[in-house]
Design a protein around this motif. Structure first.
Motif, short mmCIF file in Angstrom:
data_model
loop_
_atom_site.label_atom_id
_atom_site.label_comp_id
_atom_site.label_asym_id
_atom_site.label_seq_id
_atom_site.Cartn_x
_atom_site.Cartn_y
_atom_site.Cartn_z
N LYS A 1 37.60 31.99 44.99
CA LYS A 1 37.27 31.25 43.76
C LYS A 1 38.42 32.15 42.61
CE LYS A 1 33.58 30.55 40.38
NZ LYS A 1 32.16 30.83 39.99
N MET A 2 39.19 31.28 42.07
CA MET A 2 40.28 31.90 41.21
C MET A 2 40.32 31.24 40.03
SD MET A 2 43.35 33.13 43.84
CE MET A 2 43.19 31.43 44.70
N THR A 3 40.28 31.49 38.91
CA THR A 3 40.12 30.64 37.60
C THR A 3 41.48 30.86 36.89
OG1 THR A 3 38.89 32.48 36.40
CG2 THR A 3 37.78 30.62 37.32
N CYS B 1 43.82 36.09 38.20
CA CYS B 1 42.87 36.05 39.66
C CYS B 1 43.98 35.96 40.68
CB CYS B 1 42.09 34.85 39.65
SG CYS B 1 40.68 34.95 38.44
N SER B 2 44.76 35.09 40.81
CA SER B 2 45.87 34.83 41.75
C SER B 2 46.68 36.11 42.01
CB SER B 2 46.56 33.65 41.87
OG SER B 2 47.26 33.48 40.48
N GLN C 1 42.60 26.74 44.81
CA GLN C 1 41.71 27.92 45.14
C GLN C 1 41.65 28.09 46.64
OE1 GLN C 1 38.55 28.32 42.60
NE2 GLN C 1 40.32 27.92 41.44
N THR D 1 38.97 42.45 45.59
CA THR D 1 39.76 42.22 44.26
C THR D 1 38.60 41.79 43.30
OG1 THR D 1 40.00 39.81 44.89
CG2 THR D 1 41.66 41.13 45.48
N LYS E 1 37.03 39.11 43.68
CA LYS E 1 36.98 37.47 43.62
C LYS E 1 36.20 37.03 44.83
CE LYS E 1 39.90 37.86 40.59
NZ LYS E 1 38.88 38.19 39.68
#
Length: 72
Positions: A11-13, A17-18, A41, A61, A63
């Motif tokens: 889950k990266m928004t 995040c990435s 994602q 991280t 995430k």
């Protein structure tokens, strides 16, 4: 040790995040290449790193890893 390909649904928004996942994978031993898709994602990693170690690094991280599998 043989090389594997792993696929994770993470889950990266946002690009932050990435970027966090990117920084962890860049430093990880046993990772030969990786591809992070914010749009899908998805994180695909190739390397000799054991699955559990890789999963722990991505989870560090903060995430949410919704799923993960070994694809090759």
């Amino acid at each position: 040790m043989s090389e594997h390909t792993y696929k994770f649904d993470v889950k990266m928004t946002c690009s932050g995040c990435s970027g966090a996942v990117d920084r962890v994978l860049k430093k990880a031993e046993g990772v030969s290449s990786y591809d992070i898709s914010l749009e899908k994602q998805e994180v695909i990693v190739k390397g000799t790193i054991p699955y559990d170690d890789l999963l722990a690094k991505i989870q560090k991280t903060g995430k949410e890893v919704r799923s993960g599998e070994t694809v090759a």
